[in-house]
Write an enzyme that holds these catalytic residues in place. Structure first.
Site, PDB file in Angstrom:
ATOM      1  N   CYS A 281       0.872  -1.178   0.000  1.00  0.00           N
ATOM      2  CA  CYS A 281       0.000   0.000   0.000  1.00  0.00           C
ATOM      3  C   CYS A 281       0.909   1.228   0.000  1.00  0.00           C
ATOM      4  O   CYS A 281       2.068   1.136  -0.424  1.00  0.00           O
ATOM      5  CB  CYS A 281      -0.984  -0.010   1.160  1.00  0.00           C
ATOM      6  SG  CYS A 281      -0.246   0.060   2.807  1.00  0.00           S
ATOM      7  N   PHE A 282       0.429   2.367   0.443  1.00  0.00           N
ATOM      8  CA  PHE A 282       1.238   3.582   0.316  1.00  0.00           C
ATOM      9  C   PHE A 282       2.508   3.530   1.154  1.00  0.00           C
ATOM     10  O   PHE A 282       3.611   3.737   0.647  1.00  0.00           O
ATOM     11  CB  PHE A 282       0.405   4.807   0.698  1.00  0.00           C
ATOM     12  CG  PHE A 282       1.159   6.103   0.516  1.00  0.00           C
ATOM     13  CD1 PHE A 282       1.581   6.505  -0.739  1.00  0.00           C
ATOM     14  CD2 PHE A 282       1.447   6.909   1.601  1.00  0.00           C
ATOM     15  CE1 PHE A 282       2.290   7.690  -0.913  1.00  0.00           C
ATOM     16  CE2 PHE A 282       2.147   8.094   1.441  1.00  0.00           C
ATOM     17  CZ  PHE A 282       2.568   8.489   0.188  1.00  0.00           C
TER      18      PHE A 282
END
Length: 373
Positions: free
Chosen positions: A96-97
């Site tokens: 994810c980020f």
């Protein structure tokens, strides 16, 4: 249970590993890692609502809202999408980020379903930092820049070299008004990631085409661009008829093939005609109204002949486009930079040979520089 982590190692990208990007679609569209497939934990609306909740009430409240939004059948459908991808690519990795809540949640849901896969420590952000660092490091590598008039087949020369870096390929754009690709251009981030990925295989001297800093919608990273500006150059010079054949291949034959494959014969033909007519129209200010009108008439006639199977008819408008627009523009750029010295000026074959010789000498100098005194 302890959920596995992998370090943000660029070897994952070099190996071509499939990556599961669980960020929202809007984040993915802004820029993803090479090899990533977007199978989001939350869609754009859900992410937006959770973000508001986080800002107003903190992390605990945001997590609770996310669990309420993505539950039941919706949760099951998203887990099923990850499972389907893992059936085809069992060694896929999740990110994810920042490698935190969303990727860990996806891991946990998969673990609950009997599948354990690692996530990338630091996520997208850590991997992007590593790719950008690779580009900055490459700015210090020896570079050779290949210039020449439009139609001198600079890109094929770059591609003929094992140490060639095709920036136009990374940007999905040929670097001119007629250079747009039928498919959407990559985001700035995706351009940089494609560039960084290619550089993973290029540790020594680099050979690149002479470019302005902007290629289509993308900008070459500043540190790398500054290295290009300072690099030695060679220049290809070929006769007009040779260049016309190359331009016709690039601007007509290859473009038509891409349009045909993507959109079919009827729509592909209409879209290609529109793209070339629009590209010519964008040169109105530089060409002047009278010259533009003449080239537009010639282009329209060429398309009629093309429909009858005569693709050579395009040379009627491509030839004056070269001699009256692109050639004077390139020579003007040369005059603006009289300080630039060319190691070699010659035909395509001789420039290819010089590029190979320069590359071999630069590699040898690099090996000698790293030998102990």
């Amino acid at each position: 249970m302890s959920l596995p982590l992998v370090e943000p190692d660029l070897e994952l990208l070099k190996e071509g590993r499939v990556l599961i990007d669980v960020r929202a679609p809007v984040e993915f569209a802004h820029g993803a890692l090479p090899g990533a497939v977007n199978l989001p934990l939350m869609d754009d609306r859900e992410r937006h609502l959770v973000g508001i909740e986080y800002n107003e009430h903190g992390q605990g409240a945001a997590i609770a809202l996310g669990e309420r939004l993505v539950n039941g059948g919706l949760k099951a459908s998203r887990v099923a999408a990850w499972q389907r991808l893992l059936e085809a690519h069992p060694d896929a990795i999740i990110y994810c980020f920042r490698g935190g809540l969303r990727s860990r949640t996806a891991q946990q849901w998969l673990a609950d379903a009997g599948l354990t896969r690692p996530r990338i420590r630091g996520g997208w952000k850590a991997m992007r930092q590593a790719l950008c660092a690779r580009i900055d490091a490459a700015a210090e590598q020896p570079m050779l820049i290949v210039g020449g008039l439009t139609g001198c087949a600079k890109t094929p020369l770059i591609l003929a070299l094992e140490n060639g870096l095709d920036l136009e390929g990374c940007a999905r754009h040929k670097g001119s008004a007629f250079g747009r690709h039928p498919l959407p251009a990559p985001s700035q981030i995706d351009f940089e990631h494609a560039m960084g990925l290619r550089l993973l295989d290029l540790a020594g001297p680099l050979v690149l085409e002479d470019e302005s800093r902007r290629i289509g919608a993308a900008n070459i990273p500043l540190t790398f661009w500054e290295g290009m500006v300072q690099a030695p150059r060679i220049r290809i010079e070929m006769p007009l008829d040779w260049r016309l054949e190359q331009i016709r291949k690039d601007y007509i034959d290859d473009l038509w093939e891409v349009h045909r494959q993507q959109f079919g014969d009827w729509l592909g033909w209409a879209l290609m005609r529109k793209q070339l007519a629009t590209a010519l129209g964008r040169l109105r200010k530089r060409l002047g109204q009278a010259r533009l009108a003449r080239l537009q008439r010639l282009q329209a006639l060429a398309f009629r002949e093309h429909e009858r199977g005569n693709t050579s008819a395009h040379e009627a408008w491509l030839a004056p486009l070269l001699t009256e627009y692109y050639d004077p523009l390139y020579r003007h750029q040369l005059e603006k930079h009289p300080e630039r010295h060319f190691l070699h000026v010659g035909d395509w074959d001789s420039c290819l040979e010089v590029a190979r010789e320069w590359s071999a000498e630069a590699r040898q100098e690099g090996r000698q520089a790293h030998q102990p005194a």
